[in-house]
Write an enzyme that holds these catalytic residues in place. Structure first.
Site, PDB file in Angstrom:
ATOM      1  CG  ASP A  16      39.659  32.451  44.335  1.00  0.00           C
ATOM      2  OD1 ASP A  16      39.325  32.834  44.878  1.00  0.00           O
ATOM      3  OD2 ASP A  16      39.853  33.085  42.966  1.00  0.00           O
ATOM      4  NE  ARG A  98      49.448  37.727  37.877  1.00  0.00           N
ATOM      5  CZ  ARG A  98      48.943  37.932  39.439  1.00  0.00           C
ATOM      6  NH1 ARG A  98      50.130  38.415  40.514  1.00  0.00           N
ATOM      7  NH2 ARG A  98      47.929  38.544  39.970  1.00  0.00           N
ATOM      8  CG  ASP A 127      46.971  37.977  36.134  1.00  0.00           C
ATOM      9  OD1 ASP A 127      47.348  38.603  35.694  1.00  0.00           O
ATOM     10  OD2 ASP A 127      46.648  38.356  37.182  1.00  0.00           O
ATOM     11  CB  SER A 181      39.307  40.658  42.116  1.00  0.00           C
ATOM     12  OG  SER A 181      40.063  40.778  41.701  1.00  0.00           O
TER      13      SER A 181
END
Length: 407
Positions: A16, A98, A127, A181
């Site tokens: 990605d 994050r 996210d 994932s």
């Protein structure tokens, strides 16, 4: 808004973000700076450096930073002081990391004079919020680029096709069936996608990667002691450890004993429900131990108020509001409550279970003289008569009214 001259990209080196890097170069014509965070995910981070170099990023524009100590000390420690669990189950290994990544991204942007930051989060998940709310809190004027919300590539097959057109290597295992994932760091690993998208189906064994199953865990329990100082764990079995070493050791103990697996459906901030598997072995042991030491060091009012506020505090972290004033206000209250939370907890770890066997503290509010069933002590049992009558007054009034047929 004008096109940025320099962009700092949160970069893992996977499919990605490799596609995103090339897309940014083509779409914006900007100089790209990559940032890869070592959060204890257990992956070879130098692969990210090699991939960035292969895609034309200058060596001086490649940042790989070890943030493990900061993750545990400045993010996980405060979160666990609050006993935070989103929707009472999720220990939030991803949400707590994050804002740290975003903060470092903004710091790098300032260091290199970048006018934009970019991330690889999709437009369906949480996210994107966690990254961008942190970006804007720390750098209100920063330009944010979210490729998944801008480009016309809708899925994995199109990413692979783009990669092939631009000579971006794609591993063989990425060309077949879509993988799970996953997100990993020192605190946890998550798993979503594939058959897990049906909440009725039992997870396949290969979805669990960090912990033994309870069935395969040792037949003999492991007993440990965890020491706390002002709400934070500082030692295991009397050995003082730095934050990263301590969590690593708790992870090893928990994983070996089949602890920390959870299969949940949680509600994303954007509205949809999502089923995921989460393995948080050390964090699960940590949470049980922390609640145990609080049970003898917090007053009833303190403990109950913390429990009332916990869902709100957890929701703020889950939704991406780590740098919000309300989270900081709650954190100040939580940290104040931890001033006397010092002592030792003894735990038995056995086949997926964390069993509290003992707790002690120099600040303990537990009094054997008060609680004993034997005669004597400072407590006068007849004092309870008036206490009960006063608390029953309103109930007796209502009962008289109802039984009298008026209501």
């Amino acid at each position: 808004m004008s096109k940025p001259r320099k962009i700092v990209l949160a970069f893992s080196g996977g499919l990605d973000t490799s596609v995103i890097l090339k897309w940014l170069q083509i779409e914006y014509g900007a100089e790209i700076v990559t940032f890869t965070a070592d959060l204890g995910q257990g992956e070879e981070l130098e692969i990210a450096r090699e991939r960035a170099l292969a895609l034309g990023v200058k060596p001086e524009n490649i940042y790989i930073d070890d943030l493990r100590d900061e993750l545990v000390r400045d993010y996980a420690f405060p979160m666990y002081r609050g006993n935070a669990a989103y929707e009472w189950n999720y220990l939030m290994g991803t949400p707590i990391a994050r804002p740290l990544v975003a903060k470092r991204q903004i710091e790098i942007a300032r260091e290199v004079g970048a006018d934009a930051v970019a991330h690889g989060a999709t437009g369906k998940g949480n996210d994107q919020l966690r990254f961008e709310l942190a970006y804007y809190a720390l750098a209100p004027d920063i330009q944010v680029i979210a490729p998944w919300r801008e480009w016309d590539m809708g899925g994995r097959a199109q990413l692979i096709a783009f990669a092939d057109r631009h000579d971006i290597p794609v591993a063989k295992d990425k060309r077949g069936e879509a993988p799970y994932s996953a997100d990993a760091n020192l605190l946890h690993i998550s798993c979503e996608g594939k058959t897990l998208e049906d909440p009725w189906l039992t997870p396949e064994d290969d979805a669990w990667v960090r912990t033994k199953s309870p069935e395969e865990a040792p037949d003999r329990p492991t007993t440990i002691e965890v020491d706390f100082v002002k709400g934070d764990p500082v030692a295991i079995d009397g050995e003082r450890l730095d934050p990263v070493s301590l969590l690593t050791r708790l992870n090893e103990l928990g994983a070996e004993n089949g602890i920390g697996r959870i299969d949940i459906v949680d509600t994303r901030y954007v509205g949809m429900k999502c089923r995921g598997l989460f393995e948080t072995p050390g964090g699960t042991v940590w949470l049980h131990a922390h609640r145990a030491i609080e049970s003898i060091t917090l007053d009833r009012g303190e403990a109950h108020l913390k429990d009332e506020l916990m869902p709100r505090y957890a929701e703020l972290i889950y939704n991406g509001y780590w740098f919000s004033p309300e989270r900081e206000m709650l954190q100040a209250l939580i940290d104040k409550s931890q001033e006397r939370v010092t002592g030792t907890v003894r735990l038995k770890l056995y086949k997926g279970n964390v069993i509290v066997e003992g707790r002690r503290s120099p600040n303990s509010l537990y009094s054997q003289d008060l609680v004993t069933f034997e005669e004597g002590g400072p407590y006068r049992q007849d004092d309870a008569t008036g206490f009960i009558r006063l608390n029953a007054l309103r109930l007796r009034q209502l009962g008289t009214l109802v039984q009298g047929g008026v209501a």
